[in-house]
Scaffold this motif. Sequence first.
Motif, PDB file in Angstrom:
ATOM      1  N   PHE A 195       0.846  -1.189   0.000  1.00  0.00           N
ATOM      2  CA  PHE A 195       0.000   0.000   0.000  1.00  0.00           C
ATOM      3  C   PHE A 195       0.885   1.245   0.000  1.00  0.00           C
ATOM      4  N   VAL A 196       0.271   2.375  -0.311  1.00  0.00           N
ATOM      5  CA  VAL A 196       0.995   3.641  -0.319  1.00  0.00           C
ATOM      6  C   VAL A 196       0.058   4.730   0.206  1.00  0.00           C
ATOM      7  N   ILE A 197       0.614   5.701   0.912  1.00  0.00           N
ATOM      8  CA  ILE A 197      -0.137   6.850   1.423  1.00  0.00           C
ATOM      9  C   ILE A 197       0.311   8.075   0.642  1.00  0.00           C
ATOM     10  N   LEU A 198      -0.610   8.712  -0.047  1.00  0.00           N
ATOM     11  CA  LEU A 198      -0.297   9.899  -0.830  1.00  0.00           C
ATOM     12  C   LEU A 198      -0.685  11.144  -0.027  1.00  0.00           C
ATOM     13  N   ASP A 199       0.267  12.046   0.181  1.00  0.00           N
ATOM     14  CA  ASP A 199       0.055  13.224   1.007  1.00  0.00           C
ATOM     15  C   ASP A 199       0.446  14.467   0.215  1.00  0.00           C
ATOM     16  N   GLN A 248       7.088   2.925   9.980  1.00  0.00           N
ATOM     17  CA  GLN A 248       7.659   2.900   8.617  1.00  0.00           C
ATOM     18  C   GLN A 248       6.556   2.940   7.562  1.00  0.00           C
ATOM     19  N   LEU A 249       5.630   3.869   7.745  1.00  0.00           N
ATOM     20  CA  LEU A 249       4.518   3.985   6.809  1.00  0.00           C
ATOM     21  C   LEU A 249       5.007   4.570   5.488  1.00  0.00           C
ATOM     22  N   PRO A 250       4.580   3.996   4.375  1.00  0.00           N
ATOM     23  CA  PRO A 250       5.067   4.423   3.056  1.00  0.00           C
ATOM     24  C   PRO A 250       4.359   5.701   2.574  1.00  0.00           C
ATOM     25  N   VAL A 251       4.721   6.826   3.201  1.00  0.00           N
ATOM     26  CA  VAL A 251       4.110   8.111   2.846  1.00  0.00           C
ATOM     27  C   VAL A 251       4.903   8.753   1.710  1.00  0.00           C
ATOM     28  N   ARG A 269       0.035   8.607 -12.243  1.00  0.00           N
ATOM     29  CA  ARG A 269      -1.130   7.730 -12.180  1.00  0.00           C
ATOM     30  C   ARG A 269      -0.843   6.547 -11.256  1.00  0.00           C
ATOM     31  N   PHE A 270      -1.862   6.162 -10.506  1.00  0.00           N
ATOM     32  CA  PHE A 270      -1.761   4.997  -9.622  1.00  0.00           C
ATOM     33  C   PHE A 270      -2.999   4.145  -9.848  1.00  0.00           C
ATOM     34  N   GLU A 271      -2.813   2.848 -10.006  1.00  0.00           N
ATOM     35  CA  GLU A 271      -3.940   1.930 -10.103  1.00  0.00           C
ATOM     36  C   GLU A 271      -4.017   1.128  -8.811  1.00  0.00           C
ATOM     37  N   ALA A 272      -5.248   0.876  -8.348  1.00  0.00           N
ATOM     38  CA  ALA A 272      -5.411   0.176  -7.072  1.00  0.00           C
ATOM     39  C   ALA A 272      -6.713  -0.601  -7.048  1.00  0.00           C
ATOM     40  N   VAL A 279      -9.147   1.855  -2.413  1.00  0.00           N
ATOM     41  CA  VAL A 279      -8.771   3.241  -2.143  1.00  0.00           C
ATOM     42  C   VAL A 279      -9.453   3.689  -0.860  1.00  0.00           C
ATOM     43  N   VAL A 280      -8.680   4.241   0.051  1.00  0.00           N
ATOM     44  CA  VAL A 280      -9.211   4.831   1.273  1.00  0.00           C
ATOM     45  C   VAL A 280      -9.060   6.350   1.153  1.00  0.00           C
ATOM     46  N   VAL A 281     -10.165   7.060   1.153  1.00  0.00           N
ATOM     47  CA  VAL A 281     -10.138   8.517   1.096  1.00  0.00           C
ATOM     48  C   VAL A 281     -10.042   9.029   2.535  1.00  0.00           C
ATOM     49  N   ALA A 282      -8.871   9.525   2.894  1.00  0.00           N
ATOM     50  CA  ALA A 282      -8.617  10.012   4.257  1.00  0.00           C
ATOM     51  C   ALA A 282      -8.253  11.490   4.220  1.00  0.00           C
ATOM     52  N   SER A 283      -8.933  12.223   3.342  1.00  0.00           N
ATOM     53  CA  SER A 283      -8.600  13.647   3.160  1.00  0.00           C
ATOM     54  C   SER A 283      -9.285  14.541   4.178  1.00  0.00           C
TER      55      SER A 283
END
Length: 314
Positions: free
Chosen positions: A1-5, A62-65, A89-92, A95-99
């Motif tokens: 998984f990846v966290i996009l910030d 060690q979260l992949p932010v 672009r990211f395919e998944a 998706v968790v929307v945590a905005s």
Amino acid sequence: FVILDADRRVGDPWRGRWDSLRLFTPGRYSGLPGMPFPADPWHYPTRDEVADYLEAYAARFQLPVRGGVRVDGLTRKEERFLVSAGDRRFEADNVVVASGAYHHPRVPAFAADLDPALLQLHSTGYRRPSQLRDGGVLVVGAANSGAEIALEVSATHPTWVSGPHPGNEPARAGGRVDRLTTPALWFTFSKVLSVDNPLGRRLRPRLLTAAAPLARVRHRDLAAAGVQRVPRTVGVRDGLPVLEDGRVLEVANVVWCTGFRHDFGWIDLPVFDAGDQPRHDRGVVPEAPGLYFVGLFFLTSITSALLGGVGRDA
């Protein structure tokens, strides 16, 4: 998984708030799963302590932010989700929307008609009283942000706070009585005022739009500081703010503590109701398997948008 910030550094949204901001929940109720907040259980964390805690949390586990990645689109691509962030672009599959629940500052349209000589700030742009121009300050919005900012700026400026009094919590945050009542309140906010409880389900629509009662500042604190309470601000006359009772206030500054509006316009999926709120059951979107929301106000309970409550929803 990846966290996009969108921010470069974990916790930066907190670092960008006003200098004296503190949480309304003590450290005991402000930790994420697996790592208690590193402070006295009854200490009310500052904005920088919260930001540093979030950064340390991401490092510890060690979260992949990936910082500096602002997501601007979410749609379907056949059986998967397609997330866009500029030219990336990211395919998944999931998706968790945590905005969060608070995206864009909400300011009334008539604010544009105020005299350009007046300094206007939303609470997101306010940092400290020294930002303000000489002269009076009108703080529009009388809930927690408005009350705390009004009290702070009253030390150096004549100050008015506009709007209805939202009431007070039973005990002042940080006091002795607060330590006795907070566990019961937290239980009520987590278990009783929740979608699992008939009372919570009945009150949820009303609570979604209600202002939170004042936690730290009392009416007598504002009065003692010389802050004048006035009715709602409803318009502009000759470039100056007009109150509901027809009075015109000659001030040099207006601080808008009028809240936020959500923005999910970047999500191109048929998962929203007539009010542009996501349709979900405890954060799970039945119409788009694999799509989830977390961190929204009253996702499952009153504590859903708080540091100490979001972990349970997640």
